[in-house]
Enzyme design. Structure first.
Site, PDB file in Angstrom:
ATOM      1  N   ARG A  84      46.156  -2.788 -26.103  1.00  0.00           N
ATOM      2  CA  ARG A  84      44.900  -2.812 -26.852  1.00  0.00           C
ATOM      3  C   ARG A  84      44.552  -1.407 -27.352  1.00  0.00           C
ATOM      4  O   ARG A  84      44.020  -0.579 -26.625  1.00  0.00           O
ATOM      5  CB  ARG A  84      43.767  -3.337 -25.967  1.00  0.00           C
ATOM      6  N   ARG A 107      54.591  -6.703 -31.746  1.00  0.00           N
ATOM      7  CA  ARG A 107      53.820  -5.790 -30.898  1.00  0.00           C
ATOM      8  C   ARG A 107      54.011  -6.027 -29.400  1.00  0.00           C
ATOM      9  O   ARG A 107      53.502  -5.249 -28.575  1.00  0.00           O
ATOM     10  CB  ARG A 107      52.333  -5.889 -31.241  1.00  0.00           C
ATOM     11  N   HIS A 185      47.612  -2.306 -37.609  1.00  0.00           N
ATOM     12  CA  HIS A 185      46.314  -2.634 -36.984  1.00  0.00           C
ATOM     13  C   HIS A 185      45.742  -1.376 -36.323  1.00  0.00           C
ATOM     14  O   HIS A 185      45.690  -1.255 -35.103  1.00  0.00           O
ATOM     15  CB  HIS A 185      46.544  -3.738 -35.962  1.00  0.00           C
ATOM     16  N   ASP A 230      34.099  -8.308 -39.479  1.00  0.00           N
ATOM     17  CA  ASP A 230      35.494  -8.738 -39.521  1.00  0.00           C
ATOM     18  C   ASP A 230      35.769  -9.211 -40.953  1.00  0.00           C
ATOM     19  O   ASP A 230      35.526 -10.356 -41.302  1.00  0.00           O
ATOM     20  CB  ASP A 230      35.743  -9.863 -38.520  1.00  0.00           C
ATOM     21  N   GLU A 297      42.511  -1.480 -41.267  1.00  0.00           N
ATOM     22  CA  GLU A 297      43.913  -1.858 -41.237  1.00  0.00           C
ATOM     23  C   GLU A 297      44.485  -1.992 -42.645  1.00  0.00           C
ATOM     24  O   GLU A 297      43.899  -2.659 -43.495  1.00  0.00           O
ATOM     25  CB  GLU A 297      44.067  -3.195 -40.494  1.00  0.00           C
TER      26      GLU A 297
END
Length: 341
Positions: A84, A107, A185, A230, A297
């Site tokens: 994270r 990832r 990201h 978002d 991002e």
């Protein structure tokens, strides 16, 4: 690839370099929970750390040793959980927009140091970089039946800039194309989310993921934060600035998708902060850590990239930090965006 397999590969490459009397421009050491990490260090004292698990940049520090990326204090450095923070690579799927697990599998796979990287456009004056490689495992081919090579070069520039260059090639022998979506990201470390503003996305249309992807137009002269955000901003410029008032510094994000196979990939910009309620719902994220991070991002997410066998896609993201100047009590973003700082 297993952790043991990845470690053996790292040792084999290091032995090969030693036998050739080569001095690699990086150092491989053990990180958290014994995971291999690669360290780059610049002449001015800037540094970058990349975990081979995820091919993920987890640290980018300036010459004063100040951390520029955010990694949660609760981040789990243990497979199969993704780390994270830092710069996770979302491939071959962004978010949950497809049949795979959220943000794909790149990832949370073990990458290797590329033993035979192709030529990259890296300045000859700078040799502080490392080349990583990801190929599909048998497990990957069962859930996403496409043969590929994903090459990543992480470069630390002479002035401390961080450049990520990605190459994805279709290596299929069956003559079939495949499509994918992708994102860097990036989690930036900020003083306080309420004290920052993002410049370069004003007047643009965006899809609001908090409102069923409805399309809106940005009305403000900058993006500021008072609640969860978002959003996917459409047809974004190649340069975006994140202004941190308290730390008097500005992140500059430059991105591009290079033309390949006659196509130009259009990058989007995803802006995200979970705010308090969602922060508390994430086990690997501190309850109040949302105040000290923002994700901006560089992504190719609304229209998938399609590659025929033998075709390759290239994409880059360059991050830099400049001192912010004041103008009538406010940080002056236009000087940053126009490159005059």
């Amino acid at each position: 690839m297993s952790s043991a397999g990845a470690a053996a590969t790292v040792e084999a490459i290091a032995a090969k370099e030693s036998s050739q009397n080569a001095s690699p421009p990086y150092q491989v050491t053990k990180g958290i929970n014994g995971l291999d990490k690669v360290s780059l260090r610049g002449a001015r004292g800037n540094s970058v750390e990349i975990y081979l698990y995820g091919g993920q940049v987890t640290s980018w520090k300036n010459e004063h040793g100040e951390e520029l990326l955010f990694v949660s204090n609760k981040a789990v450095f243990k497979p199969p959980k993704a780390i994270r923070g830092g710069i996770p690579l979302c491939f071959p799927q962004f978010a949950n927009n497809g049949p795979l697990e959220g943000h794909g599998f790149a990832r949370n796979r073990f990458w290797i140091i590329d033993p035979s990287p192709p030529p990259f456009a890296t300045p000859s004056t700078n040799k502080t970089y490392v080349d990583l490689l990801l190929k599909p495992t048998e497990v990957d081919l069962k859930i996403w039946p496409h043969s590929f090579e994903f090459r990543l070069r992480v470069t630390l520039g002479p002035s401390g800039d961080l450049l990520l260059t990605s190459r994805v090639r279709n290596t299929s022998a069956d003559g079939k194309p495949f499509s994918f979506t992708f994102a860097y990201h990036t989690y930036f470390s900020v003083s306080d989310i309420s004290e920052i503003r993002i410049e370069g996305l004003e007047t643009l249309d965006y899809l609001d993921n908090l409102q069923n992807k409805q399309r809106f137009t940005e009305q403000g002269d900058a993006i500021t934060f008072e609640s969860e955000i978002d959003r996917v901003y459409l047809t974004t410029p190649t340069k975006i600035a994140i202004l941190d008032h308290e730390k008097k510094r500005t992140f500059v994000i430059r991105k591009d998708g290079l033309p390949d196979a006659g196509k130009m990939v259009v990058y989007r910009s995803v802006v995200w902060n979970p705010w308090d309620k969602k922060a508390k719902a994430m086990a690997d994220f501190g309850d109040s850590e949302y105040r000290h991070m923002v994700c901006v991002e560089s992504a190719a997410v609304e229209k998938a990239i399609t590659l025929k066998p033998g075709e390759e896609w290239k994409g880059r993201q360059e991050l830099s930090v400049v001192p912010s100047s004041y103008c009538s009590g406010q940080l002056d973003p236009q000087r940053v965006l126009k490159g005059r700082v």
